[in-house]
Design a protein around this motif. Structure first.
Motif, PDB file in Angstrom:
ATOM      1  N   MET A  71       0.833  -1.189   0.000  1.00  0.00           N
ATOM      2  CA  MET A  71       0.000   0.000   0.000  1.00  0.00           C
ATOM      3  C   MET A  71       0.879   1.254   0.000  1.00  0.00           C
ATOM      4  SD  MET A  71      -3.274   0.813   2.447  1.00  0.00           S
ATOM      5  CE  MET A  71      -2.377   0.680   3.997  1.00  0.00           C
ATOM      6  N   ARG A  72       0.505   2.257  -0.785  1.00  0.00           N
ATOM      7  CA  ARG A  72       1.246   3.515  -0.833  1.00  0.00           C
ATOM      8  C   ARG A  72       0.720   4.438   0.262  1.00  0.00           C
ATOM      9  NH1 ARG A  72      -0.323   5.072  -6.712  1.00  0.00           N
ATOM     10  NH2 ARG A  72      -2.252   4.267  -5.799  1.00  0.00           N
ATOM     11  N   VAL A  73       1.577   4.812   1.182  1.00  0.00           N
ATOM     12  CA  VAL A  73       1.173   5.623   2.336  1.00  0.00           C
ATOM     13  C   VAL A  73       1.869   6.974   2.288  1.00  0.00           C
ATOM     14  CG1 VAL A  73       1.138   5.772   4.853  1.00  0.00           C
ATOM     15  CG2 VAL A  73       0.831   3.547   3.728  1.00  0.00           C
ATOM     16  N   LEU A  74       1.077   8.042   2.404  1.00  0.00           N
ATOM     17  CA  LEU A  74       1.636   9.384   2.511  1.00  0.00           C
ATOM     18  C   LEU A  74       1.674   9.765   3.985  1.00  0.00           C
ATOM     19  CD1 LEU A  74       2.639  11.992   1.160  1.00  0.00           C
ATOM     20  CD2 LEU A  74       0.261  12.767   1.087  1.00  0.00           C
ATOM     21  N   LEU A  75       2.864   9.960   4.518  1.00  0.00           N
ATOM     22  CA  LEU A  75       3.047  10.340   5.912  1.00  0.00           C
ATOM     23  C   LEU A  75       3.296  11.844   5.973  1.00  0.00           C
ATOM     24  CD1 LEU A  75       3.504   9.733   8.927  1.00  0.00           C
ATOM     25  CD2 LEU A  75       5.886   9.183   8.351  1.00  0.00           C
ATOM     26  N   VAL A  76       2.393  12.559   6.626  1.00  0.00           N
ATOM     27  CA  VAL A  76       2.495  14.014   6.740  1.00  0.00           C
ATOM     28  C   VAL A  76       2.870  14.332   8.179  1.00  0.00           C
ATOM     29  CG1 VAL A  76       1.362  16.217   6.256  1.00  0.00           C
ATOM     30  CG2 VAL A  76       0.628  14.151   5.042  1.00  0.00           C
ATOM     31  N   GLU A  77       4.154  14.541   8.426  1.00  0.00           N
ATOM     32  CA  GLU A  77       4.681  14.684   9.790  1.00  0.00           C
ATOM     33  C   GLU A  77       5.930  15.557   9.753  1.00  0.00           C
ATOM     34  OE1 GLU A  77       5.402  15.011  13.274  1.00  0.00           O
ATOM     35  OE2 GLU A  77       3.859  13.433  13.151  1.00  0.00           O
ATOM     36  N   ASP A  78       5.956  16.618  10.582  1.00  0.00           N
ATOM     37  CA  ASP A  78       7.113  17.518  10.556  1.00  0.00           C
ATOM     38  C   ASP A  78       8.185  17.158  11.579  1.00  0.00           C
ATOM     39  OD1 ASP A  78       5.570  18.276  12.753  1.00  0.00           O
ATOM     40  OD2 ASP A  78       6.126  20.383  12.586  1.00  0.00           O
ATOM     41  N   ASP A  79       7.908  16.191  12.440  1.00  0.00           N
ATOM     42  CA  ASP A  79       8.899  15.723  13.400  1.00  0.00           C
ATOM     43  C   ASP A  79       9.771  14.662  12.723  1.00  0.00           C
ATOM     44  OD1 ASP A  79      10.193  14.084  15.412  1.00  0.00           O
ATOM     45  OD2 ASP A  79       8.883  15.012  16.899  1.00  0.00           O
ATOM     46  N   ASP A  80      11.032  14.985  12.475  1.00  0.00           N
ATOM     47  CA  ASP A  80      11.912  14.089  11.718  1.00  0.00           C
ATOM     48  C   ASP A  80      12.110  12.742  12.396  1.00  0.00           C
ATOM     49  OD1 ASP A  80      12.244  15.960   9.697  1.00  0.00           O
ATOM     50  OD2 ASP A  80      14.067  16.805  10.578  1.00  0.00           O
ATOM     51  N   ARG A  81      12.297  12.756  13.713  1.00  0.00           N
ATOM     52  CA  ARG A  81      12.562  11.500  14.422  1.00  0.00           C
ATOM     53  C   ARG A  81      11.344  10.581  14.376  1.00  0.00           C
ATOM     54  NH1 ARG A  81      15.106  12.433  20.247  1.00  0.00           N
ATOM     55  NH2 ARG A  81      15.043  10.152  20.128  1.00  0.00           N
ATOM     56  N   LEU A  82      10.164  11.150  14.631  1.00  0.00           N
ATOM     57  CA  LEU A  82       8.952  10.337  14.588  1.00  0.00           C
ATOM     58  C   LEU A  82       8.694   9.846  13.169  1.00  0.00           C
ATOM     59  CD1 LEU A  82       6.442   9.147  15.846  1.00  0.00           C
ATOM     60  CD2 LEU A  82       5.300  11.358  15.572  1.00  0.00           C
ATOM     61  N   ALA A  83       8.892  10.725  12.194  1.00  0.00           N
ATOM     62  CA  ALA A  83       8.665  10.345  10.793  1.00  0.00           C
ATOM     63  C   ALA A  83       9.587   9.198  10.385  1.00  0.00           C
ATOM     64  CB  ALA A  83       8.874  11.551   9.884  1.00  0.00           C
ATOM     65  N   SER A  84      10.838   9.261  10.829  1.00  0.00           N
ATOM     66  CA  SER A  84      11.790   8.206  10.487  1.00  0.00           C
ATOM     67  C   SER A  84      11.374   6.875  11.098  1.00  0.00           C
ATOM     68  CB  SER A  84      13.187   8.599  10.975  1.00  0.00           C
ATOM     69  OG  SER A  84      14.115   7.579  10.714  1.00  0.00           O
ATOM     70  N   ALA A  85      10.946   6.897  12.364  1.00  0.00           N
ATOM     71  CA  ALA A  85      10.538   5.663  13.042  1.00  0.00           C
ATOM     72  C   ALA A  85       9.291   5.072  12.394  1.00  0.00           C
ATOM     73  CB  ALA A  85      10.288   5.946  14.522  1.00  0.00           C
ATOM     74  N   LEU A  86       8.332   5.935  12.076  1.00  0.00           N
ATOM     75  CA  LEU A  86       7.100   5.451  11.452  1.00  0.00           C
ATOM     76  C   LEU A  86       7.371   4.909  10.054  1.00  0.00           C
ATOM     77  CD1 LEU A  86       4.452   8.145  12.494  1.00  0.00           C
ATOM     78  CD2 LEU A  86       4.570   5.756  13.222  1.00  0.00           C
ATOM     79  N   THR A  87       8.217   5.598   9.318  1.00  0.00           N
ATOM     80  CA  THR A  87       8.548   5.134   7.968  1.00  0.00           C
ATOM     81  C   THR A  87       9.155   3.741   8.006  1.00  0.00           C
ATOM     82  OG1 THR A  87       8.886   7.390   7.139  1.00  0.00           O
ATOM     83  CG2 THR A  87       9.946   5.600   5.923  1.00  0.00           C
ATOM     84  N   THR A  88      10.079   3.529   8.919  1.00  0.00           N
ATOM     85  CA  THR A  88      10.720   2.217   9.046  1.00  0.00           C
ATOM     86  C   THR A  88       9.693   1.143   9.390  1.00  0.00           C
ATOM     87  OG1 THR A  88      12.819   3.212   9.749  1.00  0.00           O
ATOM     88  CG2 THR A  88      12.459   0.896  10.311  1.00  0.00           C
ATOM     89  N   ALA A  89       8.812   1.446  10.345  1.00  0.00           N
ATOM     90  CA  ALA A  89       7.809   0.472  10.769  1.00  0.00           C
ATOM     91  C   ALA A  89       6.825   0.152   9.642  1.00  0.00           C
ATOM     92  CB  ALA A  89       7.056   1.000  11.984  1.00  0.00           C
ATOM     93  N   LEU A  90       6.394   1.169   8.928  1.00  0.00           N
ATOM     94  CA  LEU A  90       5.434   0.965   7.837  1.00  0.00           C
ATOM     95  C   LEU A  90       6.068   0.174   6.692  1.00  0.00           C
ATOM     96  CD1 LEU A  90       3.884   4.542   7.855  1.00  0.00           C
ATOM     97  CD2 LEU A  90       2.630   2.428   8.344  1.00  0.00           C
ATOM     98  N   GLN A  91       7.315   0.485   6.379  1.00  0.00           N
ATOM     99  CA  GLN A  91       8.008  -0.237   5.313  1.00  0.00           C
ATOM    100  C   GLN A  91       8.232  -1.694   5.689  1.00  0.00           C
ATOM    101  OE1 GLN A  91      11.469   2.272   4.861  1.00  0.00           O
ATOM    102  NE2 GLN A  91      10.563   3.418   3.156  1.00  0.00           N
TER     103      GLN A  91
END
Length: 220
Positions: free
Chosen positions: A1-21
């Motif tokens: 699934m293609r997910v668009l993550l809209v988040e300005d916190d870099d650390r949280l965005a990185s953690a979520l990206t890794t988990a989603l991938q």
């Protein structure tokens, strides 16, 4: 699934990206509202933070819902009841308060996908009910081929109902979406706008009233 993550916190965005991938998703991350509005249509799911630097997330959600039926889960630190209600009534499919566990987010995403998306698919711009034609993109309404002149708020009330034909929209939901306040004390204004819509179109069945609940677009 293609997910668009809209988040300005870099650390949280990185953690979520890794988990989603890790769970097989393709993630595209943006940190601002303009990126969300530009790219949402290219994705299957949107995870939307409300605390964005260039626009309030509630307004982003409102604009997104005017153009797309893509599933949206709000991710935010705003935990107040009013914020949750505004998010859900504004079109979010779910609302998750930070901090949250990744497993819970994934489970909620799966639940939203199982429920399905809104009745109008992305790209739908015209809704027809009998001889009434509602052009959502051009903001035009015609009856039996004749154009009808509506005020801005009259059209927005009708468009809100037309995006989910046959689905009941509560008074609070309509007041929040069109007037920007679900607790508007002068809610009589909504009744007046609905009466004007019926009178101007000459189709009193176009907007149905469900007493004590709200309104819906007639589908006959």
């Amino acid at each position: 699934m293609r997910v668009l993550l809209v988040e300005d916190d870099d650390r949280l965005a990185s953690a979520l990206t890794t988990a989603l991938q890790r769970h097989g998703n393709v993630v595209q991350r943006v940190a601002q509202a303009n990126g969300c509005l530009r790219l949402a249509g290219e994705n299957d799911f949107v995870l939307l933070d409300l605390g964005l630097p260039d626009m309030d997330g509630m307004e982003v959600l409102r604009q997104l819902r005017r153009a797309s039926a893509v599933p949206v889960i709000v991710l935010t630190a705003r935990s107040g009841e009013r914020d949750v209600l505004r998010g859900l009534r504004g079109g979010a499919d779910d609302y998750l308060v930070k901090p949250f566990r990744t497993a819970e987010l994934l489970a909620r995403m799966e639940a939203v996908v199982r429920r399905g998306t809104r009745p109008l698919p992305p790209g739908t711009q015209v809704v027809e009910v009998g001889d009434v034609r509602i052009d959502l993109a051009a903001r035009r309404v015609s009856v039996a081929g004749e154009p009808i002149s509506l005020t801005r708020r009259e059209f927005e009330v009708l468009a809100l109902l037309a995006r989910r034909p046959g689905v009941v929209r509560s008074r609070e939901e309509i007041l929040d979406e069109v007037w920007g306040d679900p607790f508007l004390s002068a809610s009589r204004s909504l009744d007046v706008h609905v009466a004007c819509l019926r009178a101007k179109t000459g189709r009193p069945e176009l907007v149905e009233t469900l007493r004590g609940t709200g309104y819906r677009l007639g589908v006959r």
